[in-house]
Structures are given as C-alpha cells and as structure tokens.
Motif scaffolding. Sequence first.
Motif, PDB file in Angstrom:
ATOM      1  N   GLN A  17       0.832  -1.203   0.000  1.00 38.99           N
ATOM      2  CA  GLN A  17       0.000   0.000   0.000  1.00 38.99           C
ATOM      3  C   GLN A  17       0.871   1.259   0.000  1.00 38.99           C
ATOM      4  O   GLN A  17       0.517   2.276   0.602  1.00 38.99           O
ATOM      5  CB  GLN A  17      -0.921  -0.002   1.226  1.00 38.99           C
ATOM      6  N   SER A  18       2.003   1.208  -0.685  1.00 37.01           N
ATOM      7  CA  SER A  18       2.968   2.308  -0.614  1.00 37.01           C
ATOM      8  C   SER A  18       2.401   3.639  -1.106  1.00 37.01           C
ATOM      9  O   SER A  18       2.717   4.681  -0.543  1.00 37.01           O
ATOM     10  CB  SER A  18       4.248   1.958  -1.375  1.00 37.01           C
ATOM     11  N   ALA A  24      -0.534   9.735   2.663  1.00 37.47           N
ATOM     12  CA  ALA A  24      -0.807  10.063   4.070  1.00 37.47           C
ATOM     13  C   ALA A  24       0.371  10.818   4.689  1.00 37.47           C
ATOM     14  O   ALA A  24       0.169  11.791   5.414  1.00 37.47           O
ATOM     15  CB  ALA A  24      -1.089   8.784   4.859  1.00 37.47           C
ATOM     16  N   VAL A  25       1.596  10.392   4.382  1.00 35.06           N
ATOM     17  CA  VAL A  25       2.777  11.053   4.947  1.00 35.06           C
ATOM     18  C   VAL A  25       2.896  12.476   4.425  1.00 35.06           C
ATOM     19  O   VAL A  25       3.126  13.415   5.183  1.00 35.06           O
ATOM     20  CB  VAL A  25       4.063  10.244   4.641  1.00 35.06           C
ATOM     21  N   PRO A  65       4.960   8.675  16.475  1.00 33.82           N
ATOM     22  CA  PRO A  65       3.728   7.929  16.783  1.00 33.82           C
ATOM     23  C   PRO A  65       2.626   8.146  15.744  1.00 33.82           C
ATOM     24  O   PRO A  65       1.920   7.193  15.384  1.00 33.82           O
ATOM     25  CB  PRO A  65       3.306   8.473  18.154  1.00 33.82           C
ATOM     26  N   ALA A  66       2.468   9.361  15.233  1.00 30.49           N
ATOM     27  CA  ALA A  66       1.442   9.625  14.217  1.00 30.49           C
ATOM     28  C   ALA A  66       1.776   8.890  12.921  1.00 30.49           C
ATOM     29  O   ALA A  66       0.876   8.338  12.266  1.00 30.49           O
ATOM     30  CB  ALA A  66       1.321  11.123  13.960  1.00 30.49           C
ATOM     31  N   LEU A  67       3.054   8.868  12.554  1.00 31.36           N
ATOM     32  CA  LEU A  67       3.463   8.148  11.352  1.00 31.36           C
ATOM     33  C   LEU A  67       3.172   6.664  11.497  1.00 31.36           C
ATOM     34  O   LEU A  67       2.577   6.043  10.607  1.00 31.36           O
ATOM     35  CB  LEU A  67       4.950   8.372  11.073  1.00 31.36           C
ATOM     36  N   ARG A  73      -2.762   1.845  10.154  1.00 27.52           N
ATOM     37  CA  ARG A  73      -4.131   2.005   9.661  1.00 27.52           C
ATOM     38  C   ARG A  73      -4.239   1.569   8.197  1.00 27.52           C
ATOM     39  O   ARG A  73      -5.192   0.898   7.814  1.00 27.52           O
ATOM     40  CB  ARG A  73      -4.561   3.465   9.810  1.00 27.52           C
ATOM     41  N   LEU A  74      -3.257   1.932   7.393  1.00 28.02           N
ATOM     42  CA  LEU A  74      -3.312   1.647   5.960  1.00 28.02           C
ATOM     43  C   LEU A  74      -2.821   0.254   5.589  1.00 28.02           C
ATOM     44  O   LEU A  74      -3.292  -0.329   4.612  1.00 28.02           O
ATOM     45  CB  LEU A  74      -2.510   2.704   5.195  1.00 28.02           C
TER      46      LEU A  74
END
Length: 99
Positions: A17-18, A24-25, A65-67, A73-74
């Motif tokens: 899912q890159s 997202a990043v 942590p958010a990353l 999630r993905l």
Amino acid sequence: MLNGIEQYTGVTIISSQSEAIRQAVTTNLGRGVTIYQGKRGFGHRGHQDLAMDILFTVVTRLELPALRAEIRRLDPQAFVVQHHIDDAEGGMVKKRPFH
C-alpha cells in the motif's frame, strides 16, 4: 537531556500500500518522502520478484507515533524499519534557531 525535540528518525516502509502511505505522509503529516524502486526477494511465501516502491521519510521523535499509526491504519502488514539520524539537513527538514 538525551533526546531533544529535534531528534530525527529515518523510517523505511515496505508495503503493498505504498502509494496510500506516501499520500498520508505527505498530506496528513506534511513530510517529504523518497521513493526507491525495489523487488521482493525470497520470503516465506516463496519466490516473489515483484517490483514495488520502498518509501523513506525522516520525522522528529514527536511525529513518529502519528506516522506509525498511519502506517498501521493503511497496512498492518507493512515492514517498517526505524533508525536514529545524528544530523539531517536540506529537503523538508527545517532547523530551528537556537535562542
């Protein structure tokens, strides 16, 4: 103080899912991503020489942590490698002035 706010971590992400993770990043976290072209090797699933994108990004320890949450999630099966970076300059890494 051993770990400052501006301590950077390099993160390599290998995932099917890159593209979703890259978006997202860059969109949600506001960080740049470098994309390497790679191939799957020999794994427990047998010979898999399929081409794939390998993502690399640099984040602060506060963004980590958010990353990791976005990656989980993905693609909960993503292979993620983290390593400490002693120094980073250029790109989207911004140094804060000392006061």
